[in-house]
Enzyme design. Structure first.
Site, PDB file in Angstrom:
ATOM      1  N   ASP A   1       0.866  -1.187   0.000  1.00 29.63           N
ATOM      2  CA  ASP A   1       0.000   0.000   0.000  1.00 29.63           C
ATOM      3  C   ASP A   1       0.905   1.240   0.000  1.00 29.63           C
ATOM      4  O   ASP A   1       1.999   1.185  -0.535  1.00 29.63           O
ATOM      5  CB  ASP A   1      -0.946  -0.068   1.212  1.00 29.63           C
ATOM      6  CG  ASP A   1      -2.235   0.706   1.005  1.00 29.63           C
ATOM      7  OD1 ASP A   1      -2.207   1.718   0.279  1.00 29.63           O
ATOM      8  OD2 ASP A   1      -3.270   0.332   1.560  1.00 29.63           O
TER       9      ASP A   1
ATOM     10  N   HIS B   1       2.156   2.217  -3.196  1.00 32.47           N
ATOM     11  CA  HIS B   1       1.203   3.179  -3.746  1.00 32.47           C
ATOM     12  C   HIS B   1       1.683   4.621  -3.622  1.00 32.47           C
ATOM     13  O   HIS B   1       0.900   5.545  -3.761  1.00 32.47           O
ATOM     14  CB  HIS B   1      -0.169   3.009  -3.079  1.00 32.47           C
ATOM     15  CG  HIS B   1      -0.821   1.678  -3.379  1.00 32.47           C
ATOM     16  ND1 HIS B   1      -2.056   1.340  -2.924  1.00 32.47           N
ATOM     17  CD2 HIS B   1      -0.378   0.612  -4.091  1.00 32.47           C
ATOM     18  CE1 HIS B   1      -2.369   0.100  -3.347  1.00 32.47           C
ATOM     19  NE2 HIS B   1      -1.357  -0.350  -4.047  1.00 32.47           N
TER      20      HIS B   1
END
Ligand SMILES: *[C@@H]1O[C@H](CO)[C@@H](O)[C@H](O)[C@H]1NC(C)=O
Ligand SMILES: *[C@@H]1O[C@H](CO)[C@@H](O)[C@H](O)[C@H]1NC(C)=O
Ligand SMILES: CC(=O)N[C@H]1CO[C@H](CO)[C@@H](O)[C@@H]1O
Length: 395
Positions: free
Chosen positions: A216, A239
């Site tokens: 993430d 991310h």
């Protein structure tokens, strides 16, 4: 009185004083066992509690070896500077039902805390990732963060490796004046919700020389994050470095004064991102004074992105819903590298609160694939661009 005598007397007293100053608390003297199986939480807590009561500086030492450790909370306030020295490997139980809270190792209410030692935190997350249903279940179980810092002031977190966390690697909440450096945070690309460093309600955080590859966000800055300096972070996979998501709930504090410099993003979904929910709140919140400089993008999907239309879990207005977050004073300077989509910068601001004073200075982004072409997209943005702009600026 003879001055020699006074001198010798002082010398003895001073040495005695110096001895009171510092003490080592080795967990092995508290019954710890480096056998990979025995839970060491009681032994570590005993060592912590003695060290915390000690009136001088103390070091809690976890020597080399592999230690099973169940959920623990190391709480202050303590009498003096605490040094938590992890030289070994700590392993979390893989069974998520053994956790009562959302954190594996927590530090709370300590002033002057040092956590380092060159050791490894192994979250043993594979079992938990398979149980993570947060994409489909809104009331999903929150999985444990590897290391949580709550209400710590003057913290120095350094020289550690965190692997295979169940959810976040490190979380900072209610902290002040923190330095995080020489950390390596690793989890597979497809491990769900494994953020690297997540910050909320904290002021004065310096993050430098950190290598993050995770499933993430590499770094996520949430409500109440102020005065952050990030430099020399290598992010990928992951991310990107995010501000947000913000503006979902009433009462969230502003985000202010963030500098991200000299960072590299490699194969990430996003580079530098600001995202806010489409939601109507009682009060407008602010994201301001954000500065990105000297950033290298390697094969990144969205190198530069402001998304004020974030709404993953209910139907959204495709034309751009209304956000309750005002974004202003954001600058992007010397951003270069490649993108693997067709947009270099997406600046999608809210129609009711257009972004104010967004500046782009010297941007050079090219497509990583042959034959593709990059564009920029702007919606409700006020600001200016300076210097070279490849592709052509949209402000
Ligand atoms: C716009 O933001 C920059 C920093 O990003 C600041 O230096 C400048 O003064 C701001 N301009 C206005 C008009 O607020
Ligand atoms: C934007 O920057 C200018 C100049 O530094 C400053 O005066 C202004 O207060 C900033 N705006 C916000 C919302 O912080
Ligand atoms: C992550 C990153 O881009 N780090 C760079 C920061 O700047 C130094 C000196 O220019 C480089 O050596 C690093 O690679």
């Amino acid at each position: 009185m003879n001055t020699n005598f006074l001198f010798v007397f002082c010398l003895l007293v001073c040495i005695a004083e110096a001895k009171v100053e510092y003490k080592l608390f080795n967990v092995m003297n508290y019954g710890a066992r480096a056998d990979d199986r025995t839970d060491n939480s009681v032994a570590f807590l005993k060592a912590w509690n003695d060290a915390c009561k000690w009136r001088g500086k103390s070091t809690i030492l976890i020597p080399k070896g592999s230690y099973m450790l169940h959920e623990v909370i190391f709480s202050g306030p303590c009498n003096a500077w605490m040094n938590f020295q992890i030289e070994g490997t700590l392993k979390a139980p893989s069974d998520i039902y053994l956790f009562r809270t959302d954190s594996w190792i927590s530090f709370r209410y300590v002033n002057k805390l040092n956590v380092g030692g060159g050791g490894t935190l192994d979250g043993q997350g594979a079992f938990a990732w398979a149980k993570n249903d947060c994409q489909t279940n809104r009331n999903c179980r929150t999985l444990p963060t590897t290391m949580t810092f709550q209400f710590i002031t003057n913290g120095y977190i350094h020289h550690m490796r965190s692997i295979n966390t169940k959810q976040n690697h490190f979380v900072l909440f209610g902290c002040k004046n923190m330095v995080m450096t020489r950390l390596k945070l690793m989890a597979p690309t497809d491990s769900p919700n494994t953020d690297g460093i997540k910050i909320a309600m904290s002021t004065g955080v310096t993050i430098s020389s950190v290598n993050i590859g995770t499933g993430d966000d590499c770094i996520a800055m949430l409500y109440g994050t102020k005065g952050v300096r990030i430099s020399d972070v290598y992010c990928g996979p992951g991310h990107g470095i995010s501000i947000g998501s913000l503006g979902k709930n009433n009462g969230e504090d502003d985000v202010d004064d963030i500098v991200v410099k000299n960072c590299t993003f490699s194969g990430t979904d996003n580079g530098v991102r600001i995202k806010t929910w489409t939601a109507v709140l009682q009060k407008i919140m602010h994201v301001s004074n954000i500065h990105y400089e000297d950033i290298v993008m390697e094969n990144v999907r969205n190198p530069i992105i402001i998304d004020q239309n974030y709404c993953p879990s209910h139907p959204c207005n495709p034309k751009g819903g209304v956000s309750s977050v005002q974004i202003s004073n954001v600058s992007y300077k010397f951003i270069r590298g490649s993108a693997n989509s067709d947009v270099a910068a997406t600046l999608q601001c809210s129609p009711n609160k257009p972004c104010q004073n967004i500046t782009m200075d010297t941007i050079n982004l090219w497509p990583s694939g042959k034959g593709s072409k990059l564009n920029n997209e702007c919606l409700n943005v006020k600001g200016a661009s300076h210097g070279i702009q490849v592709p052509r600026a949209c402000i």
